[in-house]
Scaffold this active site. Structure first.
Site, PDB file in Angstrom:
ATOM      1  N   TRP A 109     -56.836 -21.743   7.297  1.00 44.73           N
ATOM      2  CA  TRP A 109     -56.228 -20.428   7.056  1.00 44.73           C
ATOM      3  C   TRP A 109     -56.221 -19.587   8.320  1.00 44.73           C
ATOM      4  O   TRP A 109     -55.282 -18.841   8.572  1.00 44.73           O
ATOM      5  CB  TRP A 109     -56.922 -19.712   5.902  1.00 44.73           C
ATOM      6  CG  TRP A 109     -56.769 -20.457   4.609  1.00 44.73           C
ATOM      7  CD1 TRP A 109     -57.759 -21.045   3.876  1.00 44.73           C
ATOM      8  CD2 TRP A 109     -55.552 -20.708   3.886  1.00 44.73           C
ATOM      9  NE1 TRP A 109     -57.236 -21.646   2.763  1.00 44.73           N
ATOM     10  CE2 TRP A 109     -55.895 -21.459   2.740  1.00 44.73           C
ATOM     11  CE3 TRP A 109     -54.212 -20.378   4.102  1.00 44.73           C
ATOM     12  CZ2 TRP A 109     -54.935 -21.886   1.809  1.00 44.73           C
ATOM     13  CZ3 TRP A 109     -53.260 -20.796   3.169  1.00 44.73           C
ATOM     14  CH2 TRP A 109     -53.633 -21.548   2.048  1.00 44.73           C
ATOM     15  N   ASP A 119     -59.961 -11.729   6.780  1.00 45.07           N
ATOM     16  CA  ASP A 119     -59.410 -12.407   5.602  1.00 45.07           C
ATOM     17  C   ASP A 119     -60.587 -12.799   4.713  1.00 45.07           C
ATOM     18  O   ASP A 119     -61.335 -13.717   5.031  1.00 45.07           O
ATOM     19  CB  ASP A 119     -58.618 -13.646   6.054  1.00 45.07           C
ATOM     20  CG  ASP A 119     -58.088 -14.475   4.877  1.00 45.07           C
ATOM     21  OD1 ASP A 119     -58.336 -14.097   3.712  1.00 45.07           O
ATOM     22  OD2 ASP A 119     -57.423 -15.502   5.130  1.00 45.07           O
ATOM     23  N   LYS A 134     -58.724 -16.227  -6.047  1.00 40.10           N
ATOM     24  CA  LYS A 134     -59.944 -17.003  -5.837  1.00 40.10           C
ATOM     25  C   LYS A 134     -61.125 -16.421  -6.619  1.00 40.10           C
ATOM     26  O   LYS A 134     -61.838 -17.132  -7.287  1.00 40.10           O
ATOM     27  CB  LYS A 134     -60.303 -17.064  -4.354  1.00 40.10           C
ATOM     28  CG  LYS A 134     -59.169 -17.503  -3.437  1.00 40.10           C
ATOM     29  CD  LYS A 134     -59.052 -19.007  -3.330  1.00 40.10           C
ATOM     30  CE  LYS A 134     -57.705 -19.457  -2.794  1.00 40.10           C
ATOM     31  NZ  LYS A 134     -57.438 -19.071  -1.399  1.00 40.10           N
TER      32      LYS A 134
HETATM   33  C1  LIG Z   1     -56.255 -19.199  -0.423  1.00 45.79           C
HETATM   34  C2  LIG Z   1     -56.419 -18.570   0.883  1.00 45.79           C
HETATM   35  C3  LIG Z   1     -55.329 -18.016   1.586  1.00 45.79           C
HETATM   36  C4  LIG Z   1     -53.887 -18.113   1.095  1.00 45.79           C
HETATM   37  O1  LIG Z   1     -53.656 -17.277   0.041  1.00 45.79           O
HETATM   38  P1  LIG Z   1     -52.183 -17.150  -0.584  1.00 45.79           P
HETATM   39  O2  LIG Z   1     -52.383 -16.155  -1.677  1.00 45.79           O
HETATM   40  O3  LIG Z   1     -51.794 -18.506  -1.095  1.00 45.79           O
HETATM   41  O4  LIG Z   1     -51.291 -16.658   0.484  1.00 45.79           O
HETATM   42  C5  LIG Z   1     -55.584 -17.409   2.797  1.00 45.79           C
HETATM   43  N1  LIG Z   1     -56.825 -17.337   3.295  1.00 45.79           N
HETATM   44  C6  LIG Z   1     -57.890 -17.864   2.657  1.00 45.79           C
HETATM   45  C7  LIG Z   1     -59.240 -17.748   3.270  1.00 45.79           C
HETATM   46  C8  LIG Z   1     -57.715 -18.493   1.438  1.00 45.79           C
HETATM   47  O5  LIG Z   1     -58.771 -19.029   0.795  1.00 45.79           O
END
Ligand SMILES: *Cc1c(COP(=O)(O)O)cnc(C)c1O
Length: 355
Positions: A99, A166, A190
């Site tokens: 990511w 993030d 998540k």
């Molecule tokens: C799942 C995830 C993403 C991507 O998220 P989307 O909603 O599919 O854009 C980005 N960063 C991390 C750390 C993730 O676990």
């Protein structure tokens, strides 16, 4: 039938949250209407937004310097929105996994990216603590939890440069001093809600320092002015987040969840370390308390192990398609008993197949 849900995302949510949000789809607040049938500008929905904002602020202990937004486009849109709004010339990034790499790819479209550390050469199994943030970057970007490989940042740098994080896969899982961040983003699917909504927490004073013209949907300032309803937001995901945040508060907030999450992760890592057949390859200090990855030392046993857990109503244990092996995602709502159950299965497998 009890299902043990180790999915990485979308993933397990508190049972009572799922029941309440399902109810709201049928009959929202005994109004005779579905949550999906009311206006996002109705008083009822505005109350939901306000309540969700104050829950985020209370749980994370944030003051009014911060704005809370509920946007669409996932964390993926934030990879671009962050540099669009904040990068003048250059920014610093940590490359700690898949990511992060995607975030870096987008940032490069707006300016120069200085990569302070890359875990690439050690397959992302380790996160450096010894990088230096240059004084001349517009911001520093990191990924607090690397969902795919299973690492987690336990400490964040002390710096006067704005920290952008993030937190998609570990938001609301532990206590941190959240005021050290200038911007936090997390896609909801998540640890919080359904997919289709991203929580953005932004310190207002970092905005408005960029000269480029920003399209309205990509501009944090415009979303702040419109209180997250510039356009029609994902009402269902926002409402479900509100329910999860109420659940978090009722449980005892982040200090309670942090202890529980640490305990759950420790049980599972202990079992992996003790077992003859499984191994975890992550540097010990960097092991994630949300995504526990592990491998079978002998690949030819995979078929047997898969057969075993799949018939026991365990789901989502397959490793990421890029990595193989196994990954147990053990978010806030995954019950302790699911960890204990998985450990029993692993023990049984160990007894049966170690020579
Ligand atoms: C799942 C995830 C993403 C991507 O998220 P989307 O909603 O599919 O854009 C980005 N960063 C991390 C750390 C993730 O676990």
């Amino acid at each position: 039938m009890k299902i043990h849900n180790f999915n990485a995302g979308p993933s397990v949510l508190p049972k009572e949250v799922v029941i309440k949000s399902a109810k709201s789809v049928i009959d929202f607040n005994e109004s005779g209407l579905s949550l999906l049938e009311i206006s996002h500008r109705s008083i009822d929905f505005l109350e939901i937004i306000e309540k969700t904002i104050s829950l985020v602020k209370r749980i994370m202990n944030l003051n009014d310097d911060y704005a809370i937004l509920f946007l669409q486009g996932g964390a993926t849109l934030q990879f671009a929105m962050v540099p669009y709004n904040l990068m003048n010339k250059q920014a610093a990034y940590l490359d700690t996994g898949f990511w992060s790499k995607n975030a870096i790819k987008e940032a490069k479209k707006f300016g120069k990216v200085k990569i302070l550390f890359s875990g690439k050469n050690n397959n992302y199994t380790y996160i450096s603590k010894n990088y230096k943030i240059p004084y001349n970057v517009d911001y520093f970007h990191c990924t607090s939890n690397n969902t795919i490989v299973g690492t987690q940042m336990k400490i964040f740098p002390k710096t006067s440069i704005p920290i952008i994080c993030d937190m998609s896969s570990d938001i609301f899982s532990r206590k941190l001093n959240f005021c050290q961040f200038s911007l936090i983003y997390a896609s909801a699917q998540k640890n919080v809600s359904s997919a289709g909504m991203t929580i953005v927490i932004v310190k207002k004073d970092i905005l408005g320092k960029i000269k480029r013209n920003i399209p309205s949907y990509m501009d944090y300032k415009i979303h702040i002015q419109n209180n997250s309803i510039l356009n029609t937001p994902n009402v269902f995901s926002i409402y479900t987040s509100m329910l999860t945040l109420e659940w978090i508060e009722k449980k005892g907030g982040l200090s309670f969840l942090e202890k529980k999450n640490q305990y759950k992760a420790k049980l599972l890592y202990n079992e992996i370390d003790k077992s003859n057949l499984f191994e975890n390859i992550i540097h010990r200090d960097d092991r994630s308390n949300m995504n526990v990855s592990f491998f079978l030392k002998e690949k030819n046993l995979e078929k047997e192990f898969n057969k075993m857990w799949k018939k026991e109503n365990i789901v989502g244990l397959d490793g990421h398609r890029f990595l193989g092996g196994y990954r147990a995602s053990i978010y806030n709502a995954l019950p302790l008993e699911s960890i204990q159950f998985l450990i029993e299965i692993m023990k049984e497998f160990d007894r049966k197949f170690s020579s």
